[in-house]
Enzyme design. Structure first.
Site, short mmCIF file in Angstrom:
data_model
loop_
_atom_site.label_atom_id
_atom_site.label_comp_id
_atom_site.label_asym_id
_atom_site.label_seq_id
_atom_site.Cartn_x
_atom_site.Cartn_y
_atom_site.Cartn_z
N ASP A 70 0.83 -1.20 0.00
CA ASP A 70 0.00 0.00 0.00
C ASP A 70 0.87 1.25 0.00
OD1 ASP A 70 0.70 -0.79 2.68
OD2 ASP A 70 -0.72 0.66 3.47
N GLU A 135 0.20 -0.96 5.94
CA GLU A 135 1.24 -0.28 6.70
C GLU A 135 1.02 1.22 6.77
OE1 GLU A 135 5.00 1.55 7.91
OE2 GLU A 135 3.88 1.90 6.06
N GLU A 164 11.89 -0.49 4.22
CA GLU A 164 11.54 0.93 4.28
C GLU A 164 12.72 1.78 3.80
OE1 GLU A 164 8.72 2.12 4.72
OE2 GLU A 164 7.54 0.83 6.03
N HIS A 350 6.35 10.11 0.63
CA HIS A 350 5.08 10.78 0.94
C HIS A 350 4.97 12.16 0.30
CE1 HIS A 350 3.87 8.21 4.69
NE2 HIS A 350 4.55 7.50 3.81
#
Length: 381
Positions: A70, A135, A164, A350
């Protein structure tokens, strides 16, 4: 243009609009390739969240890669230089939502597995992948539920690499060997609403709570330690008032968060906050939301192998760090596993125009393959 297997897979995953908790077919792509390598696949959906546990081998030690398919929403499409769900290349960078967080790392691990198993089909121990689509969301039905199921049958992970985006300036310059805990609260301070011209008939929750809030923000919660900075407290929202300038509000609502070290505990932080508020005789309530305890891997075979692999492939001497937010490692580390995070540079995660150096994904795949060889090949032959 012809791209490497790693970049081709990353592009495929990026093209799937898997905004949390959606998976958009990403996991089926990974599963198909894992099955060809002899992995046993166990799908573990919980609610609307898709998860799977893939394992090759039955012996210990068990090496695991944990990741998520996701991604966060794209934000305003007009601010992107290209479609966020269409992998695009520009000046050596691969653009797209999830390029760094963390479809790029997932692709790098899978292709590392393909090469490693092709070269070492009889490797020692076992290899697994734990993949979730939860997540970036509430993290209720994702990794934590899979770990609960594994724990219930006493299936233990020895070493876990989380893909990550851990690197800061160059790929491999940072390994995350732990993360701070996270504890949030929504504080409601009750007062009595009324006209500002009649202060004797109102109780202003902003005025009443000001001294308490000042004391909380000035509090020194702990001193940290060699691995963690001191625990921090931050207010993220403060809401009060009706919008009119002649009305005293009847309540004030404040959102806050602790990022805490191993020197503090959930219970201890809650107790200190309540003690301060109670000392100011406030009428209040708090809705607490606990995201996870801090976790830390201080040393061991996984860290040693990762440092050596990074040095061998990139020439860098990596550093250990516990900075940043939290990750699904908080669910895995309490089982006794050694846990580290190693992935691409995190500068654009992000953000609008999320991107990663395309070459870095190939390098990362080589580092992952090197880690596997150091841990799962007898005598490192």
């Amino acid at each position: 243009m012809t791209h490497s297997a790693t970049i081709e897979l990353a592009c495929d995953l990026i093209s799937r609009k898997s905004v949390t908790p959606e998976d958009a077919g990403c996991q089926e792509v990974l599963i198909a390739r894992l099955e060809k390598m002899g992995f046993n696949i166990e799908k573990m959906p919980f609610g609307e969240v898709k998860n799977f546990w893939a394992r090759r081998g039955t012996q210990k030690p068990l090496m695991c890669f944990a990741g998520h398919t996701d991604v966060v929403p794209s934000g305003p499409l007009e601010q992107w230089n290209s479609d966020p769900f269409q992998a695009t290349f520009h000046e050596g960078y691969l653009y797209g939502r999830g390029a760094a967080d963390m479809k790029g790392g997932t692709a790098a691990w899978l292709t590392a597995l393909e090469r490693f198993i092709d070269n070492h089909p009889d490797h020692i121990g076992s290899i697994s992948m734990l993949i979730t689509s939860d997540e970036e969301g509430p993290f209720v039905n994702g990794t934590t539920k899979v770990i609960d199921a594994l724990e219930a049958r006493d299936e233990k992970i020895d070493w876990c690499v989380i893909g990550e985006a851990s690197s800061t300036d160059k790929l491999g310059d940072i390994i995350k060997n732990g993360r701070r805990g996270s504890l949030s609260g929504k504080l409601k301070i009750n007062g009595v609403q009324g006209h500002v011209a009649y202060p004797h008939l109102v109780k202003n929750p902003i005025h009443l709570s000001a001294a308490a809030i000042a004391e909380i923000t000035a509090q020194r919660w702990d001193e940290g330690n060699d691995f963690f900075p001191p625990t921090s407290f931050q207010i993220s929202n403060y809401n009060a008032g009706t919008g009119a300038n002649n009305i005293v509000p009847g309540e004030a609502i404040l959102d806050f968060n602790f990022r805490f070290s191993t020197q503090s505990t959930e219970a201890g932080l809650k107790a200190q906050v309540h003690a301060i508020l109670d000392s100011h005789q406030l009428d209040y309530s708090i809705d607490w939301a606990f995201s996870g305890n801090p976790f830390l891997t201080t040393g061991g075979a996984l860290i040693d192998a990762t440092k050596e692999a990074i040095k061998s492939v990139t020439g860098l001497d990596t550093e250990l760090s516990t900075s940043g937010g939290t990750s699904d490692g908080r669910f895995i580390a309490p089982t006794g596993a050694q846990v580290i995070e190693l992935g691409p540079v995190n500068a654009t995660i992000h953000k609008i125009n999320e991107r990663v150096k395309a070459q870095d994904l190939d390098t990362l795949s080589s580092v992952y393959e090197n880690i596997l060889a150091r841990l799962l090949v007898a005598n490192n032959d």
